[in-house]
Write a protein that holds these residues in place. Structure first.
Motif, PDB file in Angstrom:
ATOM      1  N   GLU A  16       0.856  -1.196   0.000  1.00 23.74           N
ATOM      2  CA  GLU A  16       0.000   0.000   0.000  1.00 23.74           C
ATOM      3  C   GLU A  16       0.888   1.241   0.000  1.00 23.74           C
ATOM      4  N   ASP A  20      -3.088  -2.409  -3.509  1.00 23.35           N
ATOM      5  CA  ASP A  20      -3.931  -2.519  -2.309  1.00 23.35           C
ATOM      6  C   ASP A  20      -3.969  -3.938  -1.766  1.00 23.35           C
ATOM      7  N   LYS A 173      -8.173  -1.405  -7.937  1.00 24.50           N
ATOM      8  CA  LYS A 173      -7.688  -0.060  -7.603  1.00 24.50           C
ATOM      9  C   LYS A 173      -7.620   0.865  -8.810  1.00 24.50           C
TER      10      LYS A 173
END
Length: 202
Positions: A16, A20, A173
């Motif tokens: 991160e 993610d 993401k």
């Protein structure tokens, strides 16, 4: 002996904000897990093949019976590629390579920034699912890409760095913004591991 998914060398959230935790969990446990399950299933009843390492299988796909070759190529390739991929990232990665790998990149591509541009172009230019690679070929560095889960062995090369550009690697993401994912990925590259692979394969 059956293949198993190697544990991630870091927690799911270690990369991160660039990659993610949810993507890492699904990617490692579900996608890599499925490749391992399916290659093991394909090799059932073939003790001679089950005794081989995944590396030997991928190097010698022609030795795999035709009726299971596609399953072994796809799923064994997925296992091989991902087993290489996870250690090529780390928390606090990024920056630039050093030592012999840095010299080789500068020699082959003029500069590190030029290398990054060419590598990104290969990753963006791979239509559909696949991988972008920094390889050693005939003693020199080269950039190339493979479709689906094909390994660098099918390019007659040995991997130094690889990037998964299947949508499952980034879609949660980055959605359809593959370029943004590639740009973010440079922040987690484990150049120490890439340097080890270069030393082994040059």
């Amino acid at each position: 002996m059956a293949f198993t998914v190697p544990p991630l060398p870091y927690p799911f959230d270690a990369l991160e904000p660039y990659i993610d935790a949810k993507t890492m969990q699904i990617h490692h446990d579900k996608h890599h897990g499925a490749y391992v399950t399916n290659v093991n299933k394909a090799l059932e009843g073939h003790p001679d093949l089950q005794a081989k390492s995944i590396d030997d299988l991928m190097k010698n796909l022609d030795a795999v019976p035709e009726n299971i070759r596609t399953a072994v190529r796809n799923n064994g390739g997925g296992h091989w590629n991902h087993s290489l991929f996870w250690p090529l990232m780390k928390k606090g990665g990024g920056g630039e390579p050093k030592g012999d790998l840095a010299k080789a990149i500068n020699s082959a591509f003029e500069s590190f920034s030029s290398f990054k541009e060419k590598f990104k172009a290969a990753a963006l230019g791979r239509f559909g699912s696949g991988w972008a690679w920094l390889l050693t070929k005939d003693g020199k560095l080269a950039i190339d890409s493979t479709a689906n889960q094909d390994t660098p062995y099918l390019l007659h090369g040995k991997a130094v760095l690889g990037l998964d550009v299947w949508e499952h690697a980034y879609y949660l993401k980055y959605q359809n913004m593959r370029g943004d994912y590639i740009d973010a990925w440079w922040n987690v590259v484990n150049w120490d591991r890439a340097a080890e692979l270069y030393a082994q394969n040059k």
